[in-house]
Scaffold this active site. Structure first.
Site, PDB file in Angstrom:
ATOM      1  N   ASP A 461      19.667  24.601   1.638  1.00 53.64           N
ATOM      2  CA  ASP A 461      19.655  25.482   0.477  1.00 53.64           C
ATOM      3  C   ASP A 461      19.400  24.668  -0.798  1.00 53.64           C
ATOM      4  O   ASP A 461      19.523  23.441  -0.820  1.00 53.64           O
ATOM      5  CB  ASP A 461      20.992  26.204   0.383  1.00 53.64           C
ATOM      6  CG  ASP A 461      20.908  27.541  -0.332  1.00 53.64           C
ATOM      7  OD1 ASP A 461      19.827  27.850  -0.888  1.00 53.64           O
ATOM      8  OD2 ASP A 461      21.906  28.280  -0.334  1.00 53.64           O
ATOM      9  N   GLU A 464      16.200  22.880  -6.041  1.00 52.28           N
ATOM     10  CA  GLU A 464      15.344  23.157  -7.203  1.00 52.28           C
ATOM     11  C   GLU A 464      15.861  22.500  -8.480  1.00 52.28           C
ATOM     12  O   GLU A 464      15.252  22.651  -9.538  1.00 52.28           O
ATOM     13  CB  GLU A 464      15.266  24.676  -7.436  1.00 52.28           C
ATOM     14  CG  GLU A 464      14.854  25.482  -6.227  1.00 52.28           C
ATOM     15  CD  GLU A 464      16.043  26.035  -5.450  1.00 52.28           C
ATOM     16  OE1 GLU A 464      15.829  26.845  -4.533  1.00 52.28           O
ATOM     17  OE2 GLU A 464      17.201  25.641  -5.762  1.00 52.28           O
ATOM     18  N   ASP A 526      16.869  34.734  -2.601  1.00 48.44           N
ATOM     19  CA  ASP A 526      17.913  35.729  -2.837  1.00 48.44           C
ATOM     20  C   ASP A 526      17.327  37.051  -3.318  1.00 48.44           C
ATOM     21  O   ASP A 526      17.324  37.357  -4.524  1.00 48.44           O
ATOM     22  CB  ASP A 526      18.908  35.202  -3.865  1.00 48.44           C
ATOM     23  CG  ASP A 526      19.603  33.930  -3.387  1.00 48.44           C
ATOM     24  OD1 ASP A 526      19.671  33.729  -2.166  1.00 48.44           O
ATOM     25  OD2 ASP A 526      20.059  33.146  -4.234  1.00 48.44           O
TER      26      ASP A 526
END
Length: 795
Positions: A461, A464, A526
């Site tokens: 996950d 970024e 998401d």
């Protein structure tokens, strides 16, 4: 700002030529479109006879030297590099940023390149040119004024050309071929390439973009972001790769931020701004976009086929809080006879779990790790664990990593702080520096005990959050580092899994950049639990498929937002069952029994259908690994000559032969669904209804149904799935059933039947299959049922 004006010298270079380019200073006109240099007006093409031509400031010439290299990697691929004299890129190999593999030799054999200088091409340019040509491509470099064009010699089409012809009424150029901006106060330079768009030219790609598939009219900023959803205009996985319907794929070999203006500011201009001093453009010319993707992934890498279990059903939630809770989910899955292969555990497995991953297992919540994993395996389930590459100062790993020099540092030599994602407590999270081999190895070693205990996969996950202005250990320029961070992060974890398990690696990654397709899989981030969230998710997957083809998926039900209706959950589950990978996940429960008996019944049927179709998905996975094609395909990828198919972004092909038509609705009643059917005959997999394309079809679709059409000529391998199937562990010994679509009607398909097909069995070995009459003959290890089933014979 500088405008590249003329070629002053041409000399041979490996595979092509190197040119000295003279640039002069220019300015963008105030209050009106256009650019102006200090050269004589008539030499710039300015209409000096215009009666209302204003007095204009004239910049000094202040000439500057640039280098242009044009080098062919194969008959259909050319690399165009343009940079100031002395720029670093001119001394580096193509793979210096880690995007291009094997030194850029993935194109194939080097071609024979013919070079000629000509006075004029006879087409109206009227300027001296250097022309380079292989058997497939021709590159024209105009000497003065400087311009570029790439042509396909086989089709006679111009694939791309710079925008020197585009001017405003007073003759000022609106889209000069190349503009170069000097570094500003932030130290960041910029290079602009302006390409003229043809009248019917469409542009697609640029990574996981959640807007319309055709990018004309859009302005996209390609910077890896925690997009905070699929409707914010940001992207988790932007990729500087695009396709043009004129017949080429473009790839910018950079980690720098790229702005792609596709006819947004200027209707007829594709403007590409690379926030770097250099432009490293690779052009692959081929009419078939699948051929272009094969060439591109030969250059940047392809995904290996992941394990069979990864193609099964995954179940997750943010969050499961204990081993007892996860075991109960597994037991209830078996009670309701829903096949499932993977349970995913988000950060509650950590002691310090808020935007931190230090691999310290929470025994209070989950007990002994090996025993917990073994208990899931007894239920036929594998464990997926969450991770991210950030460390909280509250963790003892932070101090260890800092002392060893494993953390990314800022310009002052201090640990950099995660940017772009809010921290729950204000403490600055640090990032692991994957450009440091020792740091990467340390991080990989932290996975070892988990994999030894049977953890099957890691959800990689985030990634970024690298801030600007960092100083990577390997000397990667700071302005490249941000976008390259997720590529290196996912690559390190993938390598750790492969090395420690001896099998093809699989991660479940959120962030990405060019080359990320070689580290399967990825998911769409998401999404909101709304019809709009489902719709944008499909668009994101289709856009990503054209730039980073491979194994992509999404969170069934969306991750956040309004309470998910049972009906939207069902519609999203149907989409997920026909997606490359299938995972349900969200902030709240996503188990099918959480949405009522009707939703459970429908969801179970679609999950079972997915397992029944795993033989077909298995073939498509091997095809993707061999050729660099995505499993989830825009219609235009299989039907490039169909102008309508090229625009469709509300349906897709799963592999070459299954047309999937999601139903975007959250209500209980039947829905009227209109969709495009490409050329040929098609049979609905579930109803047997026939369709013939090209043309639109319209159907009333009940909640239990979703149109899934099978293409005529398809040999669809599938198997029977009943209540005894708990997971893919129960499938290898079951015989496959062969369904033949659109055959057996005397139209010549029997010739193909006698020729047979080679299918890859679940053990990875080929089985040769042929059909005579209705009898199936299989030569290989994969068992087949004795009789073929014919579907949708042409009438």
């Amino acid at each position: 700002m500088y405008l590249l004006r003329e070629i002053t010298a041409v000399r041979p270079y490996e595979g092509g030529v190197e040119c000295a380019v003279r640039a002069v200073r220019c300015l963008e006109l105030p209050g009106t479109p256009g650019y102006l240099t200090g050269e004589p007006p008539d030499g710039q093409g300015i209409e000096t006879t215009m009666p209302n031509l204003p007095e204009l400031p004239v910049p000094p010439l202040d000439p500057r030297g640039f280098v242009l290299r044009v080098a062919f990697g194969s008959e259909d691929a050319v690399r165009i590099t343009l940079a100031p004299e002395g720029a670093r890129v001119l001394d580096e190999e193509p793979g210096w940023l880690g995007i291009v593999l094997d030194g850029g030799q993935g194109y194939g054999p080097a071609p024979r390149v013919r070079t000629a200088d000509v006075a004029s091409d006879g087409g109206g340019r009227g300027t001296p040119e250097t022309v380079l040509q292989t058997g497939r491509l021709r590159v024209r470099v105009a000497r003065r004024p400087f311009a570029l064009a790439v042509e396909d010699t086989a089709t006679g089409r111009t694939l791309l050309r710079t925008g020197e012809r585009l001017r405003q009424v007073a003759g000022f150029p609106m889209a000069p071929p190349v503009l170069a901006a000097e570094a500003g106060s932030d130290g960041e330079a910029g290079t602009v390439l302006n390409l003229e768009l043809g009248p019917d030219e469409r542009i697609t790609g640029f990574g996981e973009q959640f807007g319309p598939l055709v990018k004309n009219g859009q302005r996209l900023r390609l910077r890896v972001e925690d997009a905070l959803g699929t409707g914010t205009g940001m992207a988790y996985k932007p990729v500087p790769v695009w396709h043009s319907t004129s017949g080429y794929l473009g790839f910018l070999n950079t980690g720098a931020v790229v702005t792609a203006d596709v006819g947004h500011r200027r209707p007829d201009v594709l403007g590409l701004t690379v926030h770097d001093e250099a432009l490293d453009l690779w052009v692959i010319g081929a009419p078939d976009p699948k051929d272009r993707l094969s060439r591109y992934t030969g250059l940047t890498g392809r995904a290996a086929v992941p394990p069979l279990w990864s193609l099964g059903y995954w179940m997750g939630r943010c969050r499961y809080h204990s081993a007892a809770e996860m075991n109960d989910v597994g037991d209830t899955m078996r009670k309701h006879e829903v096949p499932c292969d993977v349970l995913h555990l988000d950060p509650d497995w950590l002691v310090v779990d808020r935007l931190n991953c230090d691999f310290i297992w929470n025994t209070e919540r989950f007990g002994d790790r090996a025993e917990f994993v073994a208990g899931l395996r007894e239920r036929g389930l594998r464990l997926s664990l969450w991770e991210l590459p950030y460390l909280d100062p509250a963790s003892p790993r932070h101090a260890e990593a800092r002392a060893r020099g494993y953390l990314v540092r800022d310009a002052d030599g201090e640990p950099a702080q995660v940017a772009g994602t809010p921290t729950p407590d204000g403490r600055p999270r640090a990032l692991l520096d994957f450009t440091n081999p020792e740091a990467a190895a340390w991080w990989q070693d932290l996975h070892t005990d988990f994999l030894a205990d049977g953890v099957a996969v890691f959800k990689t996950d985030f990634g970024e959050g690298l801030p600007d202005g960092t100083v990577p250990a390997d000397g990667t320029p700071a302005h490249h580092a941000h976008n390259l961070y997720p590529l290196r992060y996912n690559g390190a974890v993938s390598a750790a899994i492969a090395a420690r398990t001896g099998r093809n690696a699989l991660v479940w990654g959120r962030s990405g950049w060019a080359g990320s397709q070689r580290y399967p899989g990825q998911w769409g981030g998401d999404a909101e639990s709304t019809v709009a969230g489902m719709r944008s998710t499909v668009r994101g997957g289709l856009s990503y498929a054209l730039s980073a083809p491979g194994f992509w998926s999404h969170d069934i039900g969306g991750f956040f937002g309004p309470e998910l209706t049972p009906e939207l959950y069902v519609r999203w589950t149907q989409l997920g069952a026909l997606s490359p990978l299938m995972r349900a996940h969200g902030l709240r429960p996503r188990e099918p029994w959480a949405f009522g008996d009707r939703a459970l019944e429908i969801a179970r049927r679609w999950v079972r259908l997915r397992y029944a179709l795993l033989p077909y998905l298995w073939q498509t996975a091997h095809e993707s690994a061999a050729h660099g094609w995505p499993l989830m395909r825009p219609l235009g990828l299989e039907f490039p000559g169909d102008p309508v198919a090229a625009t469709v972004d509300d349906a897709f092909l799963l592999g070459p032969d299954l047309l999937v038509v999601p139903v975007f609705d959250d209500g209980p009643g039947p829905v009227r669904r209109r969709f495009w059917v490409p050329e040929g005959g098609w049979t609905d997999l579930l109803t047997g209804e026939r369709h013939t394309g090209p043309g639109y079809a319209e159907r009333t679709v009940a909640l239990e149904d979703m149109p899934v059409l099978v293409r005529d000529g398809c040999w669809l391998p599938r198997l029977d799935v009943d209540a005894a199937v708990r997971s893919t562990d129960d499938l290898p010994d079951r015989p496959w059933r062969l369904e033949l679509y659109g055959t057996g009607d005397g139209t010549g398909d029997g010739v193909r039947e006698r020729a047979g097909r080679e299918l890859t069995g679940f053990d990875g070995t080929p089985t040769r299959v042929r059909v005579e009459g209705d009898t199936v003959y299989a030569e290989g290890s994969q068992p087949f049922a004795a009789h073929a089933v014919r579907q949708g014979a042409r009438r």
